[in-house]
Every structure is written in C-alpha cells, then in structure tokens.
Design a protein around this motif. Sequence first.
Motif, PDB file in Angstrom:
ATOM      1  N   GLN A 158       0.820  -1.211   0.000  1.00 34.72           N
ATOM      2  CA  GLN A 158       0.000   0.000   0.000  1.00 34.72           C
ATOM      3  C   GLN A 158       0.855   1.263   0.000  1.00 34.72           C
ATOM      4  O   GLN A 158       2.056   1.227   0.295  1.00 34.72           O
ATOM      5  CB  GLN A 158      -0.907   0.015   1.247  1.00 34.72           C
ATOM      6  CG  GLN A 158      -1.971  -1.057   1.256  1.00 34.72           C
ATOM      7  CD  GLN A 158      -2.820  -0.953   2.508  1.00 34.72           C
ATOM      8  OE1 GLN A 158      -3.970  -0.554   2.460  1.00 34.72           O
ATOM      9  NE2 GLN A 158      -2.244  -1.313   3.635  1.00 34.72           N
ATOM     10  N   ARG A 159       0.209   2.396  -0.275  1.00 35.54           N
ATOM     11  CA  ARG A 159       0.871   3.701  -0.187  1.00 35.54           C
ATOM     12  C   ARG A 159       0.794   4.208   1.247  1.00 35.54           C
ATOM     13  O   ARG A 159      -0.260   4.137   1.887  1.00 35.54           O
ATOM     14  CB  ARG A 159       0.191   4.712  -1.114  1.00 35.54           C
ATOM     15  CG  ARG A 159       0.614   4.588  -2.573  1.00 35.54           C
ATOM     16  CD  ARG A 159      -0.024   5.711  -3.385  1.00 35.54           C
ATOM     17  NE  ARG A 159       0.206   7.038  -2.799  1.00 35.54           N
ATOM     18  CZ  ARG A 159       1.271   7.797  -3.053  1.00 35.54           C
ATOM     19  NH1 ARG A 159       2.214   7.364  -3.867  1.00 35.54           N
ATOM     20  NH2 ARG A 159       1.388   8.981  -2.501  1.00 35.54           N
ATOM     21  N   TYR A 160       1.904   4.718   1.712  1.00 38.42           N
ATOM     22  CA  TYR A 160       1.950   5.259   3.081  1.00 38.42           C
ATOM     23  C   TYR A 160       2.334   6.739   3.108  1.00 38.42           C
ATOM     24  O   TYR A 160       2.268   7.365   4.156  1.00 38.42           O
ATOM     25  CB  TYR A 160       2.935   4.445   3.938  1.00 38.42           C
ATOM     26  CG  TYR A 160       2.513   3.000   4.058  1.00 38.42           C
ATOM     27  CD1 TYR A 160       1.518   2.626   4.946  1.00 38.42           C
ATOM     28  CD2 TYR A 160       3.093   2.015   3.272  1.00 38.42           C
ATOM     29  CE1 TYR A 160       1.113   1.304   5.059  1.00 38.42           C
ATOM     30  CE2 TYR A 160       2.697   0.691   3.370  1.00 38.42           C
ATOM     31  CZ  TYR A 160       1.706   0.341   4.266  1.00 38.42           C
ATOM     32  OH  TYR A 160       1.295  -0.964   4.368  1.00 38.42           O
ATOM     33  N   PHE A 161       2.754   7.283   1.979  1.00 35.81           N
ATOM     34  CA  PHE A 161       3.040   8.716   1.897  1.00 35.81           C
ATOM     35  C   PHE A 161       1.721   9.486   1.754  1.00 35.81           C
ATOM     36  O   PHE A 161       0.694   8.920   1.346  1.00 35.81           O
ATOM     37  CB  PHE A 161       3.929   9.015   0.685  1.00 35.81           C
ATOM     38  CG  PHE A 161       5.390   8.718   0.898  1.00 35.81           C
ATOM     39  CD1 PHE A 161       6.244   9.690   1.406  1.00 35.81           C
ATOM     40  CD2 PHE A 161       5.915   7.475   0.593  1.00 35.81           C
ATOM     41  CE1 PHE A 161       7.589   9.432   1.594  1.00 35.81           C
ATOM     42  CE2 PHE A 161       7.261   7.199   0.776  1.00 35.81           C
ATOM     43  CZ  PHE A 161       8.102   8.183   1.275  1.00 35.81           C
ATOM     44  N   PRO A 162       1.730  10.785   2.067  1.00 34.66           N
ATOM     45  CA  PRO A 162       0.543  11.591   1.793  1.00 34.66           C
ATOM     46  C   PRO A 162       0.131  11.459   0.326  1.00 34.66           C
ATOM     47  O   PRO A 162       0.978  11.317  -0.560  1.00 34.66           O
ATOM     48  CB  PRO A 162       0.994  13.024   2.121  1.00 34.66           C
ATOM     49  CG  PRO A 162       2.100  12.845   3.111  1.00 34.66           C
ATOM     50  CD  PRO A 162       2.797  11.585   2.715  1.00 34.66           C
ATOM     51  N   LYS A 163      -1.153  11.513   0.069  1.00 35.16           N
ATOM     52  CA  LYS A 163      -1.632  11.279  -1.299  1.00 35.16           C
ATOM     53  C   LYS A 163      -1.156  12.361  -2.272  1.00 35.16           C
ATOM     54  O   LYS A 163      -1.108  12.142  -3.487  1.00 35.16           O
ATOM     55  CB  LYS A 163      -3.160  11.182  -1.313  1.00 35.16           C
ATOM     56  CG  LYS A 163      -3.887  12.468  -0.951  1.00 35.16           C
ATOM     57  CD  LYS A 163      -5.400  12.277  -1.038  1.00 35.16           C
ATOM     58  CE  LYS A 163      -6.145  13.575  -0.759  1.00 35.16           C
ATOM     59  NZ  LYS A 163      -7.618  13.386  -0.875  1.00 35.16           N
ATOM     60  N   GLU A 164      -0.810  13.538  -1.731  1.00 35.85           N
ATOM     61  CA  GLU A 164      -0.333  14.623  -2.604  1.00 35.85           C
ATOM     62  C   GLU A 164       1.135  14.437  -3.005  1.00 35.85           C
ATOM     63  O   GLU A 164       1.645  15.190  -3.843  1.00 35.85           O
ATOM     64  CB  GLU A 164      -0.474  15.976  -1.887  1.00 35.85           C
ATOM     65  CG  GLU A 164      -1.906  16.381  -1.576  1.00 35.85           C
ATOM     66  CD  GLU A 164      -2.386  15.824  -0.246  1.00 35.85           C
ATOM     67  OE1 GLU A 164      -3.501  16.195   0.179  1.00 35.85           O
ATOM     68  OE2 GLU A 164      -1.639  15.019   0.377  1.00 35.85           O
ATOM     69  N   MET A 165       1.820  13.466  -2.396  1.00 39.83           N
ATOM     70  CA  MET A 165       3.243  13.237  -2.676  1.00 39.83           C
ATOM     71  C   MET A 165       3.444  11.973  -3.501  1.00 39.83           C
ATOM     72  O   MET A 165       2.707  10.996  -3.355  1.00 39.83           O
ATOM     73  CB  MET A 165       4.034  13.060  -1.357  1.00 39.83           C
ATOM     74  CG  MET A 165       4.325  14.306  -0.589  1.00 39.83           C
ATOM     75  SD  MET A 165       5.285  13.921   0.919  1.00 39.83           S
ATOM     76  CE  MET A 165       6.821  13.322   0.191  1.00 39.83           C
TER      77      MET A 165
END
Length: 427
Positions: free
Chosen positions: A384-391
């Motif tokens: 999964q993605r764990y960075f902010p969605k804007e990054m």
Amino acid sequence: MDLKNHTPLAERMRPKELAGVIGQDHLTGPEGSLSLSIKKNHPFSMILWGPPGSGKTTLARLYAKSFDLPLIQLSAVTSGLQDLKKNIQEFTATPLFGKSRFLFIDEIHRWNKSQQDFLLPFIERGDFFLIGATTENPSLTVNSALLSRVRVFTLNPLGHEHLSSLVGSYEERYGPLHLDQEARESIVAMAQGDGRYLFNLVDGVQALGKDKPLSKEELSLFLQKRAPLYDKAGEGHYGLISALHKSVRGSDPDAALYWLARMLEGGEDPLFLSRRIIRMATEDIGLADPQALAVCLSAKATYEALGSPEGELALAEAIVYLSLAPKSNALYTAYNKARESASKTAHLPPPLHIQNAPTKLMKELGYGKGYLYDHDLEYAFSGQRYFPKEMERESYYSPKEIGFEREMKKRVEWFDRLRTKLNEEGA
C-alpha cells in the motif's frame, strides 16, 4: 648566571632583532611578510595567531622597533575599555608630528565585540597600527569588522630543531646546561613547541645547581611533566574531536586511538566522548554493521559503571571496533533526505486509510477504510501507499554493497519488486 636577576629567563632570552626570531621564516625570512613590510617602510595592522611560546609578543615588539615607533602594550586579560580609552587619550595628547604608534593587545580574543568595535575608527584614521595576539582562531573569536581591517598571520609551533637551537643560545650566554644528551632531548620534547616553557624548564634545571650532568631519569624527579596542551572549550576541543571522527571514518584504528588518548589525557569529559562515539556508529557505520551501535552503547554503560581509568578501555574498544567496521552513511543520508522532505510537506496529512477511526464520524469520513493488515497477506506485505496522497513515493534509503547492508539492499530490492507487482495486479 646572575642569580640576582629575577627577570624571567624567557624575557632575557628574547632576540633583539627580527632576524633573531626562529621558526617563523614565512614572516621573518628575506621574503617574509613582516620583513618585506619593514623593507618597504610600509607598516600595517595585524593579528598574530599562534600557539603559546611561538613568538607573538617578540614579533610585535621587534616589528614596532623596526619602524622606530612607540609600542603601547595591553593585555585583554587584565585590561578593558577604560584602559584602552585612557591610552588613546594619551595618543592624542602627545602628537608625533605625523607619525603613528603601535598598539599591541595580547590575548585579543578575550575582548568582546563592543570592545573590539571600539578600535575600528582609530585604525581607520591611522591613529595607531593594531597588533593583536591570540592563541584562538581569529575567524571564530575576532569580529569580522576588525578582521577586514587587519592582516592575519599564523605562527607555527617551534620544531625540535628550533627548540634545540634555543638551548644552544642559552648555553652560549650562560654556560653549559648540566644534562646528558638523553635528558636534553627530554626537555625539548617536554616543551611541546613552546619556547617560553622550554626556558622555564632550563631555568629549573640550572636552579638545581648540580655539578654533574643529570640523566633523563634524574631529571624526571625534579621537573614536573607538562599538562597536555588542550583547550576543552575552544578550537582545540573541536579540532581533536574532528580528527578522532575522521580517523574512525577513514578506518585507521591507530590514529583513532591516538586522538582518543590525546583528548582523554587533556582532560576531556569521557561521557562527551562516549556520546560522540555513539554518533559515529549511526552516522558512519549505520546498518553496514548493526552491532556497532550496541558496542558503543555498552562502552558508555561500562564507563558509567567503572569510571576512569578502567572505563576508558571500553571507549578504546568501541573506537577500534568502529574503525574496522564496514562503513556506510546510507542511513545518515536517508534520514537527512527525509527531514528535508518533511520540512517541505509538514502540512500534508497521512492518507485516510492508514489513520485510525476511533469515532463514528471518522469512520463515516473514510478514516481507516481500505487498510490492508500486512500480516494477513502473502509475504506479510500489502504494497500500500503510506506517503501523503499529494506526494509521490520517495526513495531515501539506498544501502551500499558493504557489510550487512548487502543483505539490506537485497531486502529493499525484493520489496520494491513485490510492490511493483502488486500495484500492477491492483491496476
């Protein structure tokens, strides 16, 4: 020797001419900066920076004498702004018909900024030429406005041959020094580049009044060993810890042990050293050898339990371990990159799916929705993605092909491949 003369021997042995100054040929030699200034009859203000006993006061006096100008001498240790004002008033009260004067301030680094600033207009107008002497780095202790108006000259510690020459000069003037050759070498070594201290040792030997030459062993009974030259609060402190750190980084255990011993013998706080050693483990070894950090933490705990001198061996053990450990700054570099990103994106929240939802409203807003519990999945990995969605996903940690980081590199690459595969399947 005239025993009735209580003037210190170092004062009596000062050279009378600039050519008699030894060990500073870059200043006093035929092409030296001070020699050329005198030859061209062009005096200037200066800061003389050098270790104790290297000839700063002697050079100041002889330089002023060469121009046949008065020299007013102050010590920043015992003098303040009022003393300076008093001397400047005397300058203006006794004109020299167009000539200037020299103002010599010993230990000028001890004056604060306002005291140093007071000198500026007088140097600008040419009321006097300033000669400041300091054992501290002027770029750290003298304000920039004053530095812009003077020249800075570095003096070298006196070498073995220079100190031996001073002993010879003493004997020419006062007669043989009652020491055998090994003992003579010993007092030269004990002086550690300091001509003034050497003359104090010589004076102490002659005060013993021995008729036959003393051996090195006999000498040690009468003369106290000099404390190591070490400034725990100044440049020496930072210079030596830098030398220790770079020796470890350069995988030289012998040099690292030498600098560790220099600092400990100089009275450095062992707990300060233990903290810096721990920093070396994380900055220069990192995950190339995860055991390095444990060794350093154990060394600190050992010193705290045993104290000095027994605990110092634990610090030495850690230093040698770090020196010979595989080196990698990948973790250090990765964390700095992460810090930089964090400082630029501190306003971005974590994505909703990895935030907890302790209230009904938060659940309705989508907090925690779609989160995959990695332990329930194949390879315990969801991708999964764990960075902010804007990054965009960033890559900070790049393990090196060295030590244990070889294994870490394999793991990073494996998870990268698996993440790509899962993302393609999810798409």
